[in-house]
Design a protein around this motif. Structure first.
Motif, short mmCIF file in Angstrom:
data_model
loop_
_atom_site.label_atom_id
_atom_site.label_comp_id
_atom_site.label_asym_id
_atom_site.label_seq_id
_atom_site.Cartn_x
_atom_site.Cartn_y
_atom_site.Cartn_z
N PHE A 98 0.85 -1.19 0.00
CA PHE A 98 0.00 0.00 0.00
C PHE A 98 0.88 1.24 0.00
CE2 PHE A 98 -2.12 3.42 2.32
CZ PHE A 98 -3.25 3.58 1.52
N ALA A 99 0.60 2.17 -0.90
CA ALA A 99 1.44 3.36 -1.05
C ALA A 99 0.73 4.66 -0.71
CB ALA A 99 1.98 3.44 -2.48
N PHE A 100 -0.55 4.76 -1.11
CA PHE A 100 -1.19 6.07 -1.01
C PHE A 100 -2.70 5.89 -1.19
CE2 PHE A 100 -2.39 10.12 -3.30
CZ PHE A 100 -2.27 10.95 -2.20
N GLY A 101 -3.47 6.60 -0.44
CA GLY A 101 -4.92 6.55 -0.59
C GLY A 101 -5.51 7.95 -0.55
N PHE A 102 -6.61 8.14 -1.27
CA PHE A 102 -7.26 9.45 -1.25
C PHE A 102 -8.75 9.28 -1.51
CE2 PHE A 102 -6.40 8.78 -5.72
CZ PHE A 102 -7.48 9.36 -6.38
N GLY A 103 -9.50 10.26 -1.09
CA GLY A 103 -10.93 10.32 -1.36
C GLY A 103 -11.25 11.68 -1.96
N ALA A 104 -12.16 11.70 -2.90
CA ALA A 104 -12.47 12.96 -3.58
C ALA A 104 -13.93 12.99 -4.00
CB ALA A 104 -11.56 13.15 -4.80
N SER A 105 -14.48 14.19 -4.07
CA SER A 105 -15.82 14.36 -4.63
C SER A 105 -15.75 14.15 -6.13
CB SER A 105 -16.37 15.75 -4.30
OG SER A 105 -16.47 15.93 -2.92
N PRO A 106 -16.62 13.36 -6.71
CA PRO A 106 -16.52 13.05 -8.14
C PRO A 106 -17.05 14.18 -9.02
CG PRO A 106 -18.42 11.95 -7.19
CD PRO A 106 -17.71 12.61 -6.05
N LEU A 107 -16.48 14.25 -10.21
CA LEU A 107 -16.98 15.15 -11.25
C LEU A 107 -17.75 14.29 -12.24
CD1 LEU A 107 -17.05 17.94 -12.64
CD2 LEU A 107 -14.93 17.28 -13.82
N VAL A 108 -19.05 14.54 -12.38
CA VAL A 108 -19.93 13.73 -13.22
C VAL A 108 -20.15 14.40 -14.56
CG1 VAL A 108 -22.17 12.60 -13.41
CG2 VAL A 108 -21.05 12.77 -11.17
#
Length: 506
Positions: free
Chosen positions: A54-64
């Protein structure tokens, strides 16, 4: 709402640190449904020769945009060069927080490379070639041959060995050199137990008992199963191969049980002659409670095992220490468990603490006996105290509830601690050691510790009763935390691995 993924891609195959990575997901759904998506969580893994990390994780609001969802992240400036992959996302769906649901979407692995600013980016053909090299090395790692001790001196036969275990929920496959641990995804059924009870009660004219699906589900969840597969074991015969792998798996089971409530047990073993296909197998009878292994990094267990097993194989004392701790965590009787946890600390104190050393409180004040004479490490309780003090991870701050009243306590510190208030109950480290040692002695001599049988002349018993009854402390849990950290430090697996396994110092 269940979304169906049609296609996934990123905007390029190679990046420099601090560049933006864009992940696009195309779904078989309408724009209105995609509007219900509030967050996309992505985990990025670094491809290495043995296993991906495991190197990196992120969460983001999506662009639809129509049927496509995009999320982006700027790669950290210190992102290590190498080959990386993404093969799943976690979607948060729902128009309001109370109605939100999670959906994990898996897709064909997306590979990309990261380079230092001095390097030339890989094109898709070059990236494919590098991934192929990694795959070949990974396969050789998986198929690494394991030799028994006898096989070094005599002609050997290749075997595949599989050992099934129960009592440990492994969330993801763990690959080591030549062997792997894989979850099965189901537990034991209580169907036959139900049949025994139902038939017996019916014969006794008490009436039938309906089969309860909820009970069946709980029984399966409480007995999670997994198996250890040894890819190619060279032994002089099947018994040699099986015994070698069983001893090795025993170490794995004890490691899996470290800090997890109970170590698993084997319930089935099999060896297959890879030349003739002949099989030898047998069932064992485990009798377990369940326990859990969960971690944000799905390969942490493999990292942990591979780092520690060689040390266990080479050092008998480490095997004794680990087995003592594993037996303590597997014990249902808390008194006996405390006795065994004390043994763990006593083993370590005997090896590391100088005899005849006068013990002191953390502030430097000498600790004395009833006559006012200094206590020294010739005594077992003082030796263990000095060992705990030397570990420098003994201060605990917390709250308890006694008779509906919330109490704040502080263990191993004084009024100078930043968490101290006028209402805080101060408990010295020596008081804690004396209390658990008194319980240890009661269990060792009487078989149990009873609050209604306290010897008023025994300061340790009086303190133990006060801490349990009036302060609401879990003395077993406190000692277990101390022994847990001390055991892992002795195994010398490093703070990063300790943290990755979900531990926290007291």
């Amino acid at each position: 709402m269940k979304l169906t993924l049609l296609h996934s891609e990123i905007d390029r195959t190679s990046y420099y640190p601090d560049q933006e990575l864009i992940l696009r997901l195309k779904f078989d759904t309408t724009n209105a449904e995609l509007d219900q998506m509030t967050n996309v969580s992505v985990s990025i893994f670094r491809a290495e020769k043995e296993r991906d990390q495991f190197a990196f994780g992120f969460g983001a609001s999506p662009l639809v945009s129509g049927d496509t969802v995009s999320v982006s992240v700027r790669l950290p400036t210190n992102f290590e060069p190498g080959i990386y992959r993404i093969d799943a996302v976690n979607l948060a769906l729902g128009s309001t927080p109370s109605a939100q649901a999670q959906q994990i979407v898996r897709f064909e692995t997306i590979w990309f490379s990261v380079h230092s600013i001095e390097e030339v980016l890989l094109d898709p053909t070059q990236l494919t070639a590098v991934i192929g090299d990694l795959s070949r090395h990974r396969q050789a790692y998986i198929e690494h041959e394991i030799l028994t001790e006898a096989a070094f001196q005599r002609n050997s036969i290749p075997y595949r060995v599989i050992i099934f275990g129960v009592g440990c929920l492994v969330h993801a496959p763990q690959q080591m050199a030549g062997y792997s641990i894989k979850p099965i995804g189901r537990g034991f059924s209580h169907t036959y137990l139900h049949e025994i009870v139902d038939a017996t009660l019916t014969s006794l004219r008490y009436g039938s008992v309906d089969f309860d699906k909820v009970t069946e589900d709980r029984h399966q969840q409480g007995t999670p199963t997994f198996f250890v597969e040894y890819w190619r074991v060279l032994g002089v015969d099947h018994s040699d191969a099986l015994e070698h792998c069983r001893r090795h798996a025993g170490l794995l089971f004890e490691l899996l049980g470290l800090d997890r409530g109970q170590k698993p047990r084997e319930f089935f073993i099999m060896a297959v002659d890879l030349r003739s296909g002949q099989r030898w197998f047998g069932f064992n009878h485990p009798w377990y409670r369940g326990n859990l292994i969960s971690d944000f990094n799905p390969v942490s267990t493999a990292n942990f095992i591979e780092a520690v097993v060689p040390k266990l194989e080479q050092t008998p004392f480490l095997r004794l220490l680990l087995r003592s701790y594993a037996e303590a965590t597997a014990e249902e009787d808390q008194g006996i468990a405390l006795l065994r946890l004390w043994t763990v600390l006593e083993l370590l104190a005997d090896r590391t603490i100088q005899k005849g050393l006068q013990i002191k409180h953390p502030n430097g004040v000498l600790i004395t006996n009833k006559r006012g004479n200094p206590k020294d490490t010739n005594a077992k309780d003082a030796s263990v105290y000095q060992f705990i003090l030397s570990q420098e991870c003994y201060v605990t701050q917390g709250t308890s509830n006694v008779a509906g009243k919330t109490l704040c306590y502080l263990i191993g510190a004084d009024e100078s601690h930043p968490g101290y208030t006028r209402d805080t109950i101060i408990i010295t480290l020596w008081d804690m050691v004396q209390a658990v040692y008194a319980i240890r002695n009661s269990v060792a001599h009487e078989g149990h510790f009873a609050l209604d049988g306290i010897d008023s002349d025994n300061a340790g018993q009086v303190m133990a009763a006060f801490l349990i009854r009036d302060v609401g402390l879990d003395l077993w849990g406190w000692l277990r935390q101390i022994a847990w950290l001390a055991t892992k430090r002795e195994l010398q697996i490093g703070s990063s691995l300790i943290n990755s396994l979900g531990g926290e110092s007291a």
